[in-house]
Design a protein around this motif. Sequence first.
Motif, PDB file in Angstrom:
ATOM      1  N   LEU A  28      71.419  71.985  81.330  1.00 20.60           N
ATOM      2  CA  LEU A  28      69.994  71.856  81.645  1.00 20.60           C
ATOM      3  C   LEU A  28      69.211  72.433  80.460  1.00 20.60           C
ATOM      4  CD1 LEU A  28      70.158  73.195  85.447  1.00 20.60           C
ATOM      5  CD2 LEU A  28      69.580  71.121  84.665  1.00 20.60           C
ATOM      6  N   ALA A  29      69.759  73.025  79.566  1.00 24.48           N
ATOM      7  CA  ALA A  29      69.136  73.618  78.366  1.00 24.48           C
ATOM      8  C   ALA A  29      68.130  72.652  77.866  1.00 24.48           C
ATOM      9  CB  ALA A  29      70.170  74.118  77.310  1.00 24.48           C
ATOM     10  N   ASN A  30      68.217  71.368  77.619  1.00 29.04           N
ATOM     11  CA  ASN A  30      67.211  70.819  77.129  1.00 29.04           C
ATOM     12  C   ASN A  30      66.233  70.124  77.979  1.00 29.04           C
ATOM     13  OD1 ASN A  30      68.571  70.691  74.626  1.00 29.04           O
ATOM     14  ND2 ASN A  30      69.813  69.052  75.022  1.00 29.04           N
ATOM     15  N   GLN A  31      66.043  70.813  79.340  1.00 24.88           N
ATOM     16  CA  GLN A  31      64.906  70.275  79.881  1.00 24.88           C
ATOM     17  C   GLN A  31      63.546  71.226  79.627  1.00 24.88           C
ATOM     18  OE1 GLN A  31      65.536  68.645  83.477  1.00 24.88           O
ATOM     19  NE2 GLN A  31      67.394  67.951  82.719  1.00 24.88           N
ATOM     20  N   ALA A  32      62.562  70.447  80.015  1.00 19.77           N
ATOM     21  CA  ALA A  32      61.166  71.096  79.725  1.00 19.77           C
ATOM     22  C   ALA A  32      61.043  72.489  80.702  1.00 19.77           C
ATOM     23  CB  ALA A  32      60.162  70.284  80.054  1.00 19.77           C
ATOM     24  N   PHE A  33      61.555  72.288  81.928  1.00 20.42           N
ATOM     25  CA  PHE A  33      61.507  73.244  82.809  1.00 20.42           C
ATOM     26  C   PHE A  33      62.828  73.901  82.938  1.00 20.42           C
ATOM     27  CE2 PHE A  33      62.441  74.765  87.426  1.00 20.42           C
ATOM     28  CZ  PHE A  33      61.688  75.677  87.394  1.00 20.42           C
ATOM     29  N   GLN A  34      62.825  75.209  82.512  1.00 19.56           N
ATOM     30  CA  GLN A  34      64.169  76.180  82.299  1.00 19.56           C
ATOM     31  C   GLN A  34      64.167  76.812  83.893  1.00 19.56           C
ATOM     32  OE1 GLN A  34      66.180  76.563  79.474  1.00 19.56           O
ATOM     33  NE2 GLN A  34      65.012  74.564  79.530  1.00 19.56           N
ATOM     34  N   GLY A  35      65.072  75.881  84.824  1.00 21.80           N
ATOM     35  CA  GLY A  35      65.406  76.506  85.799  1.00 21.80           C
ATOM     36  C   GLY A  35      65.916  75.210  86.570  1.00 21.80           C
ATOM     37  N   ILE A  36      65.996  75.333  87.857  1.00 22.70           N
ATOM     38  CA  ILE A  36      66.674  74.044  88.806  1.00 22.70           C
ATOM     39  C   ILE A  36      65.687  73.754  89.924  1.00 22.70           C
ATOM     40  CG2 ILE A  36      69.045  74.830  88.246  1.00 22.70           C
ATOM     41  CD1 ILE A  36      68.959  75.745  91.317  1.00 22.70           C
ATOM     42  N   VAL A  37      65.796  72.471  90.253  1.00 23.07           N
ATOM     43  CA  VAL A  37      65.092  72.126  91.443  1.00 23.07           C
ATOM     44  C   VAL A  37      66.008  71.969  92.573  1.00 23.07           C
ATOM     45  CG1 VAL A  37      63.705  70.121  92.526  1.00 23.07           C
ATOM     46  CG2 VAL A  37      63.362  70.749  90.081  1.00 23.07           C
ATOM     47  N   ALA A  38      65.590  72.574  93.677  1.00 22.73           N
ATOM     48  CA  ALA A  38      66.596  72.811  94.987  1.00 22.73           C
ATOM     49  C   ALA A  38      65.900  72.286  96.342  1.00 22.73           C
ATOM     50  CB  ALA A  38      67.266  74.025  94.765  1.00 22.73           C
ATOM     51  N   PHE A  39      66.580  71.654  96.860  1.00 23.20           N
ATOM     52  CA  PHE A  39      66.018  71.110  98.193  1.00 23.20           C
ATOM     53  C   PHE A  39      67.193  71.186  99.418  1.00 23.20           C
ATOM     54  CE2 PHE A  39      66.810  67.286  96.037  1.00 23.20           C
ATOM     55  CZ  PHE A  39      67.278  66.483  96.990  1.00 23.20           C
ATOM     56  N   PRO A  40      66.918  71.460 100.638  1.00 22.04           N
ATOM     57  CA  PRO A  40      68.141  71.353 101.501  1.00 22.04           C
ATOM     58  C   PRO A  40      68.621  70.039 101.741  1.00 22.04           C
ATOM     59  CG  PRO A  40      65.920  71.852 102.799  1.00 22.04           C
ATOM     60  CD  PRO A  40      65.492  71.553 101.261  1.00 22.04           C
ATOM     61  N   SER A  41      69.906  69.885 101.747  1.00 21.93           N
ATOM     62  CA  SER A  41      70.572  68.579 102.012  1.00 21.93           C
ATOM     63  C   SER A  41      70.359  68.168 103.269  1.00 21.93           C
ATOM     64  CB  SER A  41      72.100  68.814 101.883  1.00 21.93           C
ATOM     65  OG  SER A  41      72.907  67.609 102.182  1.00 21.93           O
ATOM     66  N   PHE A  42      69.996  66.804 103.359  1.00 16.47           N
ATOM     67  CA  PHE A  42      69.721  66.266 104.724  1.00 16.47           C
ATOM     68  C   PHE A  42      71.019  65.744 105.339  1.00 16.47           C
ATOM     69  CE2 PHE A  42      69.240  62.693 102.043  1.00 16.47           C
ATOM     70  CZ  PHE A  42      69.767  61.441 102.690  1.00 16.47           C
TER      71      PHE A  42
END
Length: 156
Positions: A28-42
């Motif tokens: 993920l190092a080249n992403q503008a946002f330094q982190g993750i996006v997370a959501f509950p699996s449906f």
Amino acid sequence: MALFIDTFINKIDKKGRISVPATFRAALANQAFQGIVAFPSFKYAAIQCAGMDWMQALTDRMTQVDLFSDEHDDLTATLFADAKQLPFDGEGRIMLPESLAAHAGITEAAAFVGRGSGFEIWEPAKLEAYKAEARRRALEKGRTLRQAPGGPGGGA
């Protein structure tokens, strides 16, 4: 787009922080946002995760669904309404929100499992049970993946 493989089990500290595997952070190092996006699996008691580029790709694909249709509303509610941006701290950790941890039944440790273009976070014992069942189904149903011409195992 980032590629996520392997499984890692990390402990959650007393402040609710957990280290994202170094190979996942590197992807993920080249992403503008330094982190993750997370959501509950449906579909599972797990947390779906990816980089912001993956979420943008989902947004782009939503243009294929009629705006204001039930399908559009269902998908956007499932994919975006509970999504969280979780930035990395200086040591590569994230704060795992209580709502996501509760959805996945995570308390003391979590398993990060690569799923190709994204990854999931599971309670470790639940992940092992899921993987055993997935392998059983794949074997029982003779699951295969067709090779692309010239691709790995596809010949020249």
